[in-house]
Design a protein around this motif. Structure first.
Motif, mmCIF file in Angstrom:
data_model
loop_
_atom_site.group_PDB
_atom_site.id
_atom_site.type_symbol
_atom_site.label_atom_id
_atom_site.label_comp_id
_atom_site.label_asym_id
_atom_site.label_seq_id
_atom_site.Cartn_x
_atom_site.Cartn_y
_atom_site.Cartn_z
ATOM 1 N N TRP A 17 -24.201 -122.003 41.970
ATOM 2 C CA TRP A 17 -24.884 -121.954 43.326
ATOM 3 C C TRP A 17 -23.894 -121.329 44.308
ATOM 4 O O TRP A 17 -24.074 -121.513 45.372
ATOM 5 C CB TRP A 17 -25.410 -123.224 43.925
ATOM 6 C CG TRP A 17 -24.227 -124.421 43.899
ATOM 7 C CD1 TRP A 17 -23.111 -124.629 44.737
ATOM 8 C CD2 TRP A 17 -23.827 -125.211 42.803
ATOM 9 N NE1 TRP A 17 -22.434 -125.602 44.293
ATOM 10 C CE2 TRP A 17 -22.842 -126.012 43.308
ATOM 11 C CE3 TRP A 17 -24.765 -125.555 41.510
ATOM 12 C CZ2 TRP A 17 -22.527 -127.248 42.322
ATOM 13 C CZ3 TRP A 17 -24.115 -126.693 40.868
ATOM 14 C CH2 TRP A 17 -22.882 -127.408 41.140
ATOM 15 N N VAL A 69 -30.723 -120.368 45.953
ATOM 16 C CA VAL A 69 -29.775 -120.962 46.750
ATOM 17 C C VAL A 69 -28.847 -120.015 47.252
ATOM 18 O O VAL A 69 -28.411 -119.965 48.231
ATOM 19 C CB VAL A 69 -29.075 -122.167 45.853
ATOM 20 C CG1 VAL A 69 -27.787 -122.501 46.481
ATOM 21 C CG2 VAL A 69 -30.059 -123.094 45.424
ATOM 22 N N GLY A 79 -28.157 -124.030 50.719
ATOM 23 C CA GLY A 79 -29.342 -124.300 49.683
ATOM 24 C C GLY A 79 -30.126 -125.272 49.784
ATOM 25 O O GLY A 79 -31.354 -125.359 49.341
#
Length: 125
Positions: A17, A69, A79
């Motif tokens: 992420w 994200v 995110g």
């Protein structure tokens, strides 16, 4: 970023992420998902097993989550904003963020994915 590069990148970063994802990366992966669902639905109907689509969804769940994200990071959002899609019609804000161009240059989530500003535009190629 082209179609194959986008799909490879999303699977390579399937639980990452951190960083940012270009519009082209996100939307080409989304196209891959749509095509995959069509193909697996045809396989399900042809074989009568009805498991291929479920397995495909299982395979792309994390990559789709994490590219979303990273796409939000590209437009300067956390995110956690993905949760806005739970609220009816508020998900349109999420769609807007997926469509707009990302921040030029570095932002709080990292450097621009293409390097320096003006190197290459974020276009579909």
């Amino acid at each position: 970023m082209n179609f194959t590069t986008a799909v490879k990148t999303c699977f390579r970063k399937y639980v990452d992420w951190n960083g940012r994802a270009l519009r082209s990366e996100y939307w080409y992966f989304y196209l891959f998902v749509i095509l995959g669902v069509i193909v697996t639905s045809i396989l399900d109907a042809a074989t009568g097993l009805f498991i291929f689509t479920g397995l495909f969804y299982l395979a792309i769940l994390l990559p789709m989550l994490f590219v979303t994200v990273r796409r939000l990071h590209d437009v300067g959002r956390s995110g956690w904003w993905m949760l806005i899609s739970i609220i009816p019609l508020a998900g349109l804000i999420l769609l807007y963020w997926m469509i707009i161009e990302g921040d030029k240059g570095d932002n709080a989530y990292g450097p621009h994915p293409l390097g320096g500003v003006g190197d290459v535009s974020d276009t579909f190629s």
